[in-house]
Design a protein around this motif. Structure first.
Motif, PDB file in Angstrom:
ATOM      1  N   LEU A  82      51.489  79.777  32.397  1.00 50.34           N
ATOM      2  CA  LEU A  82      51.564  79.716  33.852  1.00 50.34           C
ATOM      3  C   LEU A  82      50.295  80.250  34.509  1.00 50.34           C
ATOM      4  O   LEU A  82      49.885  79.770  35.567  1.00 50.34           O
ATOM      5  N   THR A  85      47.868  77.321  34.169  1.00 54.40           N
ATOM      6  CA  THR A  85      48.153  76.240  35.125  1.00 54.40           C
ATOM      7  C   THR A  85      47.823  76.660  36.553  1.00 54.40           C
ATOM      8  O   THR A  85      47.473  75.816  37.375  1.00 54.40           O
ATOM      9  N   GLU A  86      47.917  77.950  36.853  1.00 54.14           N
ATOM     10  CA  GLU A  86      47.559  78.420  38.195  1.00 54.14           C
ATOM     11  C   GLU A  86      46.067  78.227  38.460  1.00 54.14           C
ATOM     12  O   GLU A  86      45.665  77.912  39.584  1.00 54.14           O
ATOM     13  N   TRP A  89      45.776  74.037  38.640  1.00 51.28           N
ATOM     14  CA  TRP A  89      46.480  73.411  39.760  1.00 51.28           C
ATOM     15  C   TRP A  89      47.084  74.464  40.677  1.00 51.28           C
ATOM     16  O   TRP A  89      48.315  74.575  40.770  1.00 51.28           O
ATOM     17  N   GLN A  93      51.427  75.352  42.026  1.00 45.69           N
ATOM     18  CA  GLN A  93      51.896  76.402  41.114  1.00 45.69           C
ATOM     19  C   GLN A  93      53.391  76.653  41.264  1.00 45.69           C
ATOM     20  O   GLN A  93      54.091  76.798  40.275  1.00 45.69           O
ATOM     21  N   THR A  96      55.251  73.941  39.587  1.00 49.89           N
ATOM     22  CA  THR A  96      55.131  74.068  38.142  1.00 49.89           C
ATOM     23  C   THR A  96      56.087  75.127  37.616  1.00 49.89           C
ATOM     24  O   THR A  96      56.763  74.921  36.605  1.00 49.89           O
TER      25      THR A  96
END
Length: 103
Positions: A82, A85-86, A89, A93, A96
């Motif tokens: 996570l 991904t932060e 994108w 977030q 996600t």
């Protein structure tokens, strides 16, 4: 009042556990609220649960330390995922995190 009601052998460990939970969760909660990512704790908990399920499928004893290690490893891997991904994108977030929670 019965003096046996306040048994230190029961109350002291519970008090210490409460202080530890408070000491770790208050800063974490402040960080979550400051960043506006409210459901990340639930997503990480779900990922830790998946780690327990995987450990069970691998045949580890439910009460054993290996299951706890699997849960911790899964939670750390989920947190790293996570975080990654932060960075890639940031505008999606929260979505996600929601998808990870549902999966």
């Amino acid at each position: 009042m019965n003096p046996g009601v306040f048994d230190p052998s029961i109350l002291l460990p519970a008090f210490v556990a409460g202080v530890l939970v408070t000491a770790t969760h208050v800063p974490l909660g402040m960080q979550v609220l400051a960043r506006g990512i409210v459901f990340i704790d639930l997503a990480i908990a779900q990922i830790a649960g998946c780690g327990v399920l995987i450990a069970d499928q691998l045949g580890f004893e439910p009460e054993g330390a290996a299951v706890q290690v699997a849960a911790l490893a899964a939670a750390l891997a989920g947190a790293l995922l996570l975080t990654w991904t932060e960075r890639i994108w940031p505008e999606v977030q929260e979505a996600t995190i929601g998808v990870v929670f549902v999966l």
